[in-house]
Design an enzyme around this catalytic site. Sequence first.
Site, mmCIF file in Angstrom:
data_model
loop_
_atom_site.group_PDB
_atom_site.id
_atom_site.type_symbol
_atom_site.label_atom_id
_atom_site.label_comp_id
_atom_site.label_asym_id
_atom_site.label_seq_id
_atom_site.Cartn_x
_atom_site.Cartn_y
_atom_site.Cartn_z
ATOM 1 N N CYS A 174 -29.812 -61.786 -11.104
ATOM 2 C CA CYS A 174 -28.487 -62.035 -10.542
ATOM 3 C C CYS A 174 -27.619 -62.896 -11.457
ATOM 4 O O CYS A 174 -26.388 -62.777 -11.435
ATOM 5 C CB CYS A 174 -28.593 -62.644 -9.148
ATOM 6 S SG CYS A 174 -29.162 -64.365 -9.070
ATOM 7 N N ASP A 175 -28.222 -63.757 -12.279
ATOM 8 C CA ASP A 175 -27.444 -64.583 -13.212
ATOM 9 C C ASP A 175 -26.559 -63.739 -14.114
ATOM 10 O O ASP A 175 -25.491 -64.177 -14.559
ATOM 11 C CB ASP A 175 -28.365 -65.403 -14.121
ATOM 12 C CG ASP A 175 -29.575 -66.001 -13.461
ATOM 13 O OD1 ASP A 175 -30.013 -65.470 -12.426
ATOM 14 O OD2 ASP A 175 -30.112 -66.978 -13.991
ATOM 15 N N ALA A 176 -27.018 -62.518 -14.402
ATOM 16 C CA ALA A 176 -26.282 -61.636 -15.312
ATOM 17 C C ALA A 176 -24.876 -61.352 -14.811
ATOM 18 O O ALA A 176 -23.980 -61.045 -15.614
ATOM 19 C CB ALA A 176 -27.039 -60.323 -15.501
ATOM 20 N N LEU A 177 -24.646 -61.480 -13.509
ATOM 21 C CA LEU A 177 -23.331 -61.183 -12.944
ATOM 22 C C LEU A 177 -22.298 -62.249 -13.297
ATOM 23 O O LEU A 177 -21.094 -62.035 -13.094
ATOM 24 C CB LEU A 177 -23.436 -61.008 -11.428
ATOM 25 C CG LEU A 177 -24.375 -59.887 -10.974
ATOM 26 C CD1 LEU A 177 -24.357 -59.746 -9.461
ATOM 27 C CD2 LEU A 177 -24.032 -58.560 -11.644
ATOM 28 N N PHE A 178 -22.752 -63.374 -13.818
ATOM 29 C CA PHE A 178 -21.853 -64.377 -14.394
ATOM 30 C C PHE A 178 -21.742 -64.183 -15.897
ATOM 31 O O PHE A 178 -20.681 -64.426 -16.484
ATOM 32 C CB PHE A 178 -22.377 -65.783 -14.100
ATOM 33 C CG PHE A 178 -21.526 -66.907 -14.651
ATOM 34 C CD1 PHE A 178 -20.575 -67.518 -13.858
ATOM 35 C CD2 PHE A 178 -21.698 -67.367 -15.948
ATOM 36 C CE1 PHE A 178 -19.793 -68.557 -14.356
ATOM 37 C CE2 PHE A 178 -20.931 -68.402 -16.456
ATOM 38 C CZ PHE A 178 -19.971 -69.004 -15.646
#
Length: 390
Positions: A174-178
């Site tokens: 989910c970090d990739a969405l930042f």
Amino acid sequence: MNPQIMNDEPNNKPLRMKKINPFKTCLMLLCILGASIGNAQQMANNSEIEKAMIRAMEWQEDHPIFAVSPTDWTNGAYQIGITRAYDATKNQIFLAALKNLGYRNNWNTHDRFYHADDVTVSYGYLYLELNDTRKNYVDLKPTTTFLNAHLFEPNPWKEGTDKQKFKKILWWWCDALFMAPPVITLYAKHTGDMKYLDAMHDYYMETYNLLYDKEERLFARDMNYQWGVNEKDLKEENGKKIFWSRGNGWVLGGLALILNDMPEDYKHRKFYVDLYKEMAKRIKELQPEDGLWRTSLLSPESFDHGEVSGSGFYTFALAWGVNNGLLDKAEYTPAITKAWSALMACQHENGMVGWVQNIGADPQPASVDSWQNFGTGAFLLAGSEVLRMK
């Protein structure tokens, strides 16, 4: 000072640590509660907020740190904080730092074209290209090369052929969405080419469909933290699902950045607005009384102390929503005020921002002396939007 180098690879077998000393926890909470009363007046004092932001950045500049390289995601998140700080204040000290970071990096991304983390640093480059008057100062060729490879060339994650089964989509954590989507949105704004936004949306939807828990209105960090898809479900001690504060902070903060630069008439904009509002409401519901979110959102007792990086991203995102008319001012301002006051209480006299959880992939403790450049970035992001509140 020589930069400290740390490993940024996620731990694929999550470590659940023991609870921290309850006496220290109580002491920290009392400090925050006491300080929040005195700092409430600072909320409305823009000069004090800006001074706190400058002190945080100056301390961070004197204490460089990164996971692998000055072009990696940790410095990228820090640079985004500086970018938004300058955008809010127009203070030349932030602009100078932003330019210096890009110049020292020779405007390069990091080196893994398949990895969203390695283009985060380009956010600041793109902002300068769009907003600075000096021509031919920024070199966007490395960013263009990266995005074209990242979005349009094959790799094992896209094809689902990686040996680790949870790495079956491009943005599997989910970090990739930042890390990548705000850069892609800003790049589409710069070029006017919507094919980049369309590709971003396709990959974003893959992550949303894989990791978003519609019942809890939160993102699992990756497939390891989902229920019903692994041999054994990972649970908190209270039996609830593990939802990492900073992980969801990456997502909500990223949504605010995406919406800030996404065209109002973009065909998929409503999806991002709706997701942003849904998550913002949930995050507000989970805010502890002292203002700072715990590292485990559904098990705050696991590490019962506030944490700055996740809380900083939440404060930024909620304040952005109020400032841009997506969130009701009367409903959300108390939560923002409480959070910013608590964040201010975590800043040391020398400017260092403490209580930042270290690099990781799941809820772990922090301490008064734990810091990271991305934590400073989150603090700067929060301050940048609190400054804009009327």
